[in-house]
Design a protein around this motif. Structure first.
Motif, PDB file in Angstrom:
ATOM      1  N   MET A   1      45.256  46.927  30.097  1.00 26.47           N
ATOM      2  CA  MET A   1      46.095  46.213  31.057  1.00 26.47           C
ATOM      3  C   MET A   1      45.968  44.701  30.946  1.00 26.47           C
ATOM      4  SD  MET A   1      45.773  48.581  34.469  1.00 26.47           S
ATOM      5  CE  MET A   1      43.966  48.607  34.438  1.00 26.47           C
ATOM      6  N   ALA A   2      45.167  44.211  30.022  1.00 28.60           N
ATOM      7  CA  ALA A   2      44.994  42.768  29.867  1.00 28.60           C
ATOM      8  C   ALA A   2      46.240  42.153  29.229  1.00 28.60           C
ATOM      9  CB  ALA A   2      43.768  42.470  29.011  1.00 28.60           C
ATOM     10  N   SER A   3      46.681  41.058  29.787  1.00 30.92           N
ATOM     11  CA  SER A   3      47.774  40.269  29.221  1.00 30.92           C
ATOM     12  C   SER A   3      47.715  38.893  29.856  1.00 30.92           C
ATOM     13  CB  SER A   3      49.139  40.927  29.482  1.00 30.92           C
ATOM     14  OG  SER A   3      49.490  40.854  30.839  1.00 30.92           O
ATOM     15  N   PRO A   4      48.355  37.890  29.267  1.00 32.03           N
ATOM     16  CA  PRO A   4      48.227  36.525  29.798  1.00 32.03           C
ATOM     17  C   PRO A   4      48.621  36.369  31.261  1.00 32.03           C
ATOM     18  CG  PRO A   4      49.144  36.466  27.596  1.00 32.03           C
ATOM     19  CD  PRO A   4      49.081  37.908  27.987  1.00 32.03           C
ATOM     20  N   ASN A   5      49.637  37.094  31.715  1.00 33.14           N
ATOM     21  CA  ASN A   5      50.037  36.918  33.108  1.00 33.14           C
ATOM     22  C   ASN A   5      49.192  37.761  34.063  1.00 33.14           C
ATOM     23  OD1 ASN A   5      51.716  39.266  32.017  1.00 33.14           O
ATOM     24  ND2 ASN A   5      52.144  39.410  34.211  1.00 33.14           N
ATOM     25  N   VAL A   6      48.710  38.921  33.612  1.00 34.25           N
ATOM     26  CA  VAL A   6      47.955  39.809  34.502  1.00 34.25           C
ATOM     27  C   VAL A   6      46.596  39.223  34.851  1.00 34.25           C
ATOM     28  CG1 VAL A   6      46.857  42.076  34.702  1.00 34.25           C
ATOM     29  CG2 VAL A   6      49.162  41.884  33.745  1.00 34.25           C
ATOM     30  N   ILE A   7      45.900  38.628  33.890  1.00 34.64           N
ATOM     31  CA  ILE A   7      44.549  38.120  34.162  1.00 34.64           C
ATOM     32  C   ILE A   7      44.548  36.615  34.460  1.00 34.64           C
ATOM     33  CG2 ILE A   7      43.546  39.913  32.706  1.00 34.64           C
ATOM     34  CD1 ILE A   7      42.889  37.728  30.666  1.00 34.64           C
ATOM     35  N   GLY A   8      45.725  36.034  34.665  1.00 34.79           N
ATOM     36  CA  GLY A   8      45.783  34.664  35.153  1.00 34.79           C
ATOM     37  C   GLY A   8      45.827  33.573  34.103  1.00 34.79           C
ATOM     38  N   VAL A   9      45.918  33.927  32.825  1.00 36.10           N
ATOM     39  CA  VAL A   9      45.940  32.904  31.772  1.00 36.10           C
ATOM     40  C   VAL A   9      47.196  32.049  31.890  1.00 36.10           C
ATOM     41  CG1 VAL A   9      45.968  32.509  29.285  1.00 36.10           C
ATOM     42  CG2 VAL A   9      44.524  34.312  30.244  1.00 36.10           C
ATOM     43  N   ASN A  10      48.334  32.676  32.133  1.00 30.21           N
ATOM     44  CA  ASN A  10      49.572  31.913  32.299  1.00 30.21           C
ATOM     45  C   ASN A  10      49.493  30.961  33.486  1.00 30.21           C
ATOM     46  OD1 ASN A  10      50.698  33.136  30.117  1.00 30.21           O
ATOM     47  ND2 ASN A  10      52.325  34.196  31.229  1.00 30.21           N
ATOM     48  N   ALA A  11      48.884  31.427  34.585  1.00 32.63           N
ATOM     49  CA  ALA A  11      48.760  30.565  35.762  1.00 32.63           C
ATOM     50  C   ALA A  11      47.887  29.353  35.469  1.00 32.63           C
ATOM     51  CB  ALA A  11      48.183  31.367  36.934  1.00 32.63           C
ATOM     52  N   GLY A  12      46.803  29.560  34.717  1.00 34.94           N
ATOM     53  CA  GLY A  12      45.954  28.437  34.345  1.00 34.94           C
ATOM     54  C   GLY A  12      46.685  27.432  33.475  1.00 34.94           C
ATOM     55  N   ALA A  13      47.425  27.953  32.483  1.00 29.06           N
ATOM     56  CA  ALA A  13      48.202  27.064  31.628  1.00 29.06           C
ATOM     57  C   ALA A  13      49.274  26.341  32.419  1.00 29.06           C
ATOM     58  CB  ALA A  13      48.824  27.864  30.478  1.00 29.06           C
ATOM     59  N   GLY A  14      49.924  27.051  33.341  1.00 31.13           N
ATOM     60  CA  GLY A  14      50.988  26.443  34.134  1.00 31.13           C
ATOM     61  C   GLY A  14      50.477  25.351  35.059  1.00 31.13           C
ATOM     62  N   PHE A  15      49.327  25.592  35.712  1.00 30.48           N
ATOM     63  CA  PHE A  15      48.778  24.591  36.615  1.00 30.48           C
ATOM     64  C   PHE A  15      48.411  23.317  35.867  1.00 30.48           C
ATOM     65  CE2 PHE A  15      44.987  22.571  38.465  1.00 30.48           C
ATOM     66  CZ  PHE A  15      45.506  22.180  39.684  1.00 30.48           C
TER      67      PHE A  15
END
Length: 271
Positions: free
Chosen positions: A26-40
């Motif tokens: 189930m790991a993916s950039p949006n599920v574990i928050g990687v996209n949110a970190g990059a976006g912030f």
């Protein structure tokens, strides 16, 4: 079109790498928050250094790397189970999303100058943005292809991989680094696209198996095609209005993620 191809391929390969190094389907950039970190961090760079060339892309990479390492460390301390990883990712993603909303509230003109960033969209992509993100994309792809053989060994389990001479910790760090490069490049181009890194790897895995020498490039092709096709559909379904592609991806990916989460007899991703 180039923005869709690059961001789709980058997010798909980032998802493959995260699923491999974290041993979690189930790991993916949006599920574990990687996209949110990059976006912030990308939005923060727009606020503090709007005129510095490449600042947004570099900040997006740093945010993706820092967030992925933080989630991995939190899950590792709690046993690195599937549920712990997802919950840690959701917690970190929630805090970063609050930070994004704060930036949006304090500097609304920054968000207004980046249409589709928060939902994920390609309408604001320019050749200047593509040029700035291209080195991160190439570096991440080359590193991912370099790791394919090691990922095949890692699939055997940590003890077996160590016995065969694989440096497990280094392999995991390099996998996270490559995924951060790719996720950072994708977010700097298309904003917070969701579920590409979850859908494309699972589809590719069912089509061609789990050999990462083939799975990584196959996921890249599927992710690129998936984002472009969804973007075309989003532009045509509600014409003359244009729906951000991120909304359509969320509508497709949400039920798929829930099916993975609720399926009691799901197999491990490594057979």
């Amino acid at each position: 079109m180039l923005g869709g191809l690059f961001s789709g391929a980058a997010l798909a390969v980032a998802g493959v790498l995260l699923q491999a190094v974290l041993n979690n389907a189930m790991a993916s950039p949006n599920v574990i928050g990687v996209n949110a970190g990059a976006g912030f961090f990308a939005l923060f760079a727009m606020v503090v250094a709007p005129a510095v060339p490449g600042a947004m892309q570099f900040a997006s990479f740093l945010g993706a790397l820092g967030c992925s390492m933080l989630v991995y460390l939190l899950a590792w301390r709690a046993g690195l189970s599937r549920t712990t990883l997802v919950l840690a990712g959701l917690a970190v993603s929630g805090m970063l999303t609050a930070g994004i909303n704060t930036l949006k509230l304090l500097w609304p003109e920054i968000v207004a100058s980046s249409p589709g960033f928060l939902t994920g969209g390609l309408s604001g992509v320019t050749m200047k943005m593509l040029t700035a993100a291209f080195p991160y994309f190439v570096a991440g792809m080359l590193l991912a292809l370099f790791l394919t053989v090691d990922l095949n060994v890692l699939c055997l389990g940590e003890e077996s991989a160590t016995g065969l001479g694989l440096h497990v910790t280094r392999t995991r760090f390099l996998g996270i680094l490559a995924s951060a490069l790719l996720a950072g490049a994708a977010v700097s181009l298309a904003g917070l696209l969701s579920f590409v890194g979850l859908l494309a790897p699972h589809i590719a895995r069912r089509l061609i198996g789990t050999d990462y020498r083939i799975l990584v490039p196959a996921s890249a092709l599927l992710g690129a095609a998936f984002v472009v096709v969804c973007d075309i559909a989003a532009r045509l379904l509600f014409a003359p209005f244009e729906l951000p592609v991120g909304i359509l991806l969320s509508l497709i990916g949400g039920p798929f993620f829930l099916s993975l989460l609720l399926h009691r007899k799901r197999r491990r991703i490594y057979v």
